[in-house]
Design a protein around this motif. Structure first.
Motif, PDB file in Angstrom:
ATOM      1  N   TYR A 193     -24.328 -96.172  63.219  1.00  0.00           N
ATOM      2  CA  TYR A 193     -24.308 -95.829  61.651  1.00  0.00           C
ATOM      3  C   TYR A 193     -23.280 -95.193  61.215  1.00  0.00           C
ATOM      4  N   ASN A 194     -22.684 -95.739  60.192  1.00  0.00           N
ATOM      5  CA  ASN A 194     -21.463 -95.050  59.517  1.00  0.00           C
ATOM      6  C   ASN A 194     -21.329 -95.708  58.023  1.00  0.00           C
ATOM      7  N   TYR A 195     -20.434 -95.135  57.259  1.00  0.00           N
ATOM      8  CA  TYR A 195     -20.383 -95.555  55.933  1.00  0.00           C
ATOM      9  C   TYR A 195     -19.797 -97.185  55.581  1.00  0.00           C
ATOM     10  N   GLY A 196     -19.366 -97.642  56.779  1.00  0.00           N
ATOM     11  CA  GLY A 196     -18.995 -99.010  56.724  1.00  0.00           C
ATOM     12  C   GLY A 196     -19.891-100.094  56.810  1.00  0.00           C
ATOM     13  N   ALA A 251     -10.340 -90.491  59.263  1.00  0.00           N
ATOM     14  CA  ALA A 251     -11.622 -90.200  60.296  1.00  0.00           C
ATOM     15  C   ALA A 251     -12.322 -88.817  59.563  1.00  0.00           C
ATOM     16  N   SER A 252     -11.981 -87.874  59.181  1.00  0.00           N
ATOM     17  CA  SER A 252     -12.622 -86.639  58.769  1.00  0.00           C
ATOM     18  C   SER A 252     -13.636 -87.188  57.754  1.00  0.00           C
ATOM     19  N   TRP A 253     -13.174 -88.134  56.851  1.00  0.00           N
ATOM     20  CA  TRP A 253     -13.967 -88.665  55.780  1.00  0.00           C
ATOM     21  C   TRP A 253     -15.292 -89.178  56.203  1.00  0.00           C
ATOM     22  N   ALA A 254     -15.234 -89.997  57.337  1.00  0.00           N
ATOM     23  CA  ALA A 254     -16.005 -90.738  57.983  1.00  0.00           C
ATOM     24  C   ALA A 254     -17.167 -89.604  58.625  1.00  0.00           C
ATOM     25  N   PHE A 255     -16.785 -88.780  59.224  1.00  0.00           N
ATOM     26  CA  PHE A 255     -17.561 -87.655  59.859  1.00  0.00           C
ATOM     27  C   PHE A 255     -18.403 -86.754  58.680  1.00  0.00           C
ATOM     28  N   ARG A 256     -17.599 -86.642  57.708  1.00  0.00           N
ATOM     29  CA  ARG A 256     -18.054 -85.695  56.570  1.00  0.00           C
ATOM     30  C   ARG A 256     -19.204 -86.380  56.025  1.00  0.00           C
ATOM     31  N   TRP A 257     -19.004 -87.931  55.779  1.00  0.00           N
ATOM     32  CA  TRP A 257     -20.170 -88.632  55.324  1.00  0.00           C
ATOM     33  C   TRP A 257     -21.317 -88.534  55.818  1.00  0.00           C
ATOM     34  N   LEU A 258     -21.484 -88.887  57.273  1.00  0.00           N
ATOM     35  CA  LEU A 258     -22.618 -88.433  58.155  1.00  0.00           C
ATOM     36  C   LEU A 258     -23.214 -87.159  58.055  1.00  0.00           C
ATOM     37  N   TRP A 259     -21.921 -85.921  58.217  1.00  0.00           N
ATOM     38  CA  TRP A 259     -22.817 -84.846  58.300  1.00  0.00           C
ATOM     39  C   TRP A 259     -23.251 -84.150  56.950  1.00  0.00           C
ATOM     40  N   ASN A 260     -23.019 -85.028  55.774  1.00  0.00           N
ATOM     41  CA  ASN A 260     -23.545 -84.767  54.692  1.00  0.00           C
ATOM     42  C   ASN A 260     -25.077 -84.933  54.523  1.00  0.00           C
ATOM     43  N   ASP A 282      -8.670 -82.592  65.344  1.00  0.00           N
ATOM     44  CA  ASP A 282      -9.102 -82.790  63.931  1.00  0.00           C
ATOM     45  C   ASP A 282     -10.731 -83.187  63.832  1.00  0.00           C
ATOM     46  N   ASN A 283     -11.433 -83.386  64.830  1.00  0.00           N
ATOM     47  CA  ASN A 283     -12.761 -83.572  64.721  1.00  0.00           C
ATOM     48  C   ASN A 283     -13.331 -82.026  64.836  1.00  0.00           C
ATOM     49  N   LEU A 284     -12.856 -81.312  65.848  1.00  0.00           N
ATOM     50  CA  LEU A 284     -13.279 -79.922  65.662  1.00  0.00           C
ATOM     51  C   LEU A 284     -13.181 -79.161  64.489  1.00  0.00           C
ATOM     52  N   ARG A 285     -11.880 -79.456  63.634  1.00  0.00           N
ATOM     53  CA  ARG A 285     -11.583 -78.784  62.502  1.00  0.00           C
ATOM     54  C   ARG A 285     -12.768 -79.273  61.473  1.00  0.00           C
ATOM     55  N   THR A 286     -13.120 -80.674  61.528  1.00  0.00           N
ATOM     56  CA  THR A 286     -14.107 -81.136  60.441  1.00  0.00           C
ATOM     57  C   THR A 286     -15.477 -80.490  60.879  1.00  0.00           C
ATOM     58  N   ALA A 287     -15.803 -80.268  62.075  1.00  0.00           N
ATOM     59  CA  ALA A 287     -17.164 -79.944  62.467  1.00  0.00           C
ATOM     60  C   ALA A 287     -17.457 -78.335  62.238  1.00  0.00           C
ATOM     61  N   GLU A 288     -16.098 -77.931  62.008  1.00  0.00           N
ATOM     62  CA  GLU A 288     -16.380 -76.244  61.705  1.00  0.00           C
ATOM     63  C   GLU A 288     -17.108 -76.028  60.464  1.00  0.00           C
ATOM     64  N   THR A 289     -16.976 -77.126  59.361  1.00  0.00           N
ATOM     65  CA  THR A 289     -17.640 -76.740  58.130  1.00  0.00           C
ATOM     66  C   THR A 289     -18.770 -77.887  57.879  1.00  0.00           C
ATOM     67  N   ALA A 290     -19.065 -78.358  58.956  1.00  0.00           N
ATOM     68  CA  ALA A 290     -20.448 -79.479  58.898  1.00  0.00           C
ATOM     69  C   ALA A 290     -21.430 -78.900  58.264  1.00  0.00           C
ATOM     70  N   ALA A 291     -22.147 -79.494  57.634  1.00  0.00           N
ATOM     71  CA  ALA A 291     -23.428 -79.072  56.891  1.00  0.00           C
ATOM     72  C   ALA A 291     -24.014 -80.279  55.968  1.00  0.00           C
ATOM     73  N   ALA A 292     -25.418 -80.350  55.877  1.00  0.00           N
ATOM     74  CA  ALA A 292     -26.055 -81.238  54.764  1.00  0.00           C
ATOM     75  C   ALA A 292     -25.613 -80.871  53.501  1.00  0.00           C
ATOM     76  N   GLY A 293     -25.411 -81.869  52.771  1.00  0.00           N
ATOM     77  CA  GLY A 293     -24.815 -81.453  51.313  1.00  0.00           C
ATOM     78  C   GLY A 293     -23.361 -81.088  51.003  1.00  0.00           C
ATOM     79  N   MET A 294     -22.459 -81.241  52.168  1.00  0.00           N
ATOM     80  CA  MET A 294     -21.046 -80.642  52.203  1.00  0.00           C
ATOM     81  C   MET A 294     -20.274 -81.659  51.360  1.00  0.00           C
TER      82      MET A 294
END
Length: 390
Positions: free
Chosen positions: A169-172, A226-235, A254-266
């Motif tokens: 699953y991904n935005y693409g 890449a962080s945009w793609a992860f943020r789309w999922l964690w949203n 990079d992934n760890l930085r993005t995961a620090e703020t991961a949250a539904a509705g981010m």
């Protein structure tokens, strides 16, 4: 690191999981990455019996650094290699040895694509075998990884009392295979959902068309694509864990930085809106405008139509090697016992009547055959099927 609660077990799972399919060839680099990932808060590691040397490598490193009790190990049974219930046990025992453990936290049926495959396993005693393993604590959670049509996914969800599932699953390609509808249905049933291919095999990180990359940079110059793609999922609240096959320190960081703020509705409304033109630009780069919605499936003759088109498009956006790998793994070998490649089309026309994109599917499959099935395709396919059947 942010964590999600597995509603079935109560486990606290890192939203970023480590996909272990393609470790670096350098063992020392792999070791540093795994240790750094655990220290960064990653506690979900996904491997499989069929991933070359992956289980043994992971097991050795976790054992060496005394990290087994700090992580959840997910691995998979190669069900297509099982001819009887005895094979379940022999493969499982081999996996325990490789992983240097006496239990598996998250055990999956690997790459199951339809209800018929699950029923075949049940006929060999799968349900009883799993019940025994769960009773003695050797398997803690039981699920499946899925590659198939959306209608098959929905049927599989209802066929057994699963503990979790794993989907691409991904935005693409959000409507490909299980898709967004499958994700939501699994969540409604109380299952944690693990996401694979969040970057579409790397395409959403290194293979974006220039127009799409520019749109992301204009929206946030300091954020990687890449962080945009992860943020789309964690949203999305239905997503529990996102796997990433990290093979370089900078990817992990990079992934760890993005995961620090991961949250539904981010995502803000403005950020969410960026994906609309990005996805459009991505589709424009496709030679065949297939969205992977699966309305054309199932094909009466077994052709994996979206998988064939995905391989063909990947060929043009990411090159020969990536395209052929996608074609074989996503279409040809998805059903190794069936003629699921483009050359198997019998021109019945049923698919075209169902396609919402009005793609001339029969003609497009002929184009795919010319590009993706050269003179050596038949012999290679024969050999691959022999290997899978052994």
């Amino acid at each position: 690191m942010q964590y999600s609660i597995d509603p079935k077990s109560g486990n606290s799972l890192s939203v970023l999981g480590f996909g272990c399919m393609r470790f670096p060839l350098d063992r020392a680099k792999t070791e540093k990455l795994i240790v750094a990932a655990v220290r960064g808060g990653v506690n979900y590691f996904d491997t499989a019996y069929l991933y070359n040397n992956s289980e043994a490598t992971l097991g050795d490193i976790l054992h060496k650094h005394n990290l087994r009790n700090e992580v959840y190990i997910a691995t998979k049974l190669p069900h297509k290699k099982c001819r009887s219930g005895a094979d379940f046990e022999s493969r499982f025992r081999e996996q325990l040895v490789r992983l240097k453990t006496d239990y598996i936290d998250y055990y999956l049926i690997h790459n199951i694509s339809d209800l018929a495959s699950w029923r075949r396993l049940c006929d060999m005693g799968m349900e009883e075998w799993v019940a025994g393993k769960k009773a003695d604590g050797q398997i803690r959670q039981f699920g499946f990884s899925f590659h198939g049509a959306q209608n098959e996914f929905m049927q599989l969800l209802d066929a057994y009392d699963w503990d979790f599932c794993q989907i691409q699953y991904n935005y693409g390609d959000e409507n490909y295979q299980a898709g967004r509808a499958g994700l939501r249905r699994a969540h409604e049933k109380g299952l944690p959902v693990v996401i694979m291919e969040p970057l579409l095999g790397g395409k959403l990180a290194t293979g974006l068309p220039p127009k799409a990359r520019r749109l992301f940079q204009e929206a946030a110059a300091d954020r990687t694509v890449a962080s945009w793609a992860f943020r789309w999922l964690w949203n999305q609240p239905e997503v529990s864990v996102v796997l990433s096959g990290m093979n370089a320190p900078e990817q992990l960081e990079d992934n760890l930085r993005t995961a620090e703020t991961a949250a539904a509705g981010m995502l803000t409304e403005e950020e969410a809106a960026v994906f609309i033109p990005v996805t459009a630009a991505l589709r424009e780069s496709y030679r065949i405008p297939c969205t992977g919605c699966n309305y054309c499936m199932p094909c009466p003759n077994g052709v994996n139509i979206p998988g064939c088109f995905a391989g063909y498009n990947t060929y043009y956006t990411m090159g020969f090697t990536a395209g052929m790998i996608q074609y074989f793994t996503g279409a040809v070998m998805n059903h190794p016992d069936k003629q699921s490649h483009a050359g198997s089309c019998i021109h019945c026309g049923a698919c075209e009547n169902a396609c919402p994109q009005h793609i001339e599917i029969q003609q497009s499959l002929e184009v795919v055959v010319k590009r993706m099935e050269p003179f050596w395709f038949g012999p290679v396919l024969w050999i691959a099927r022999k290997i899978m059947a052994s």
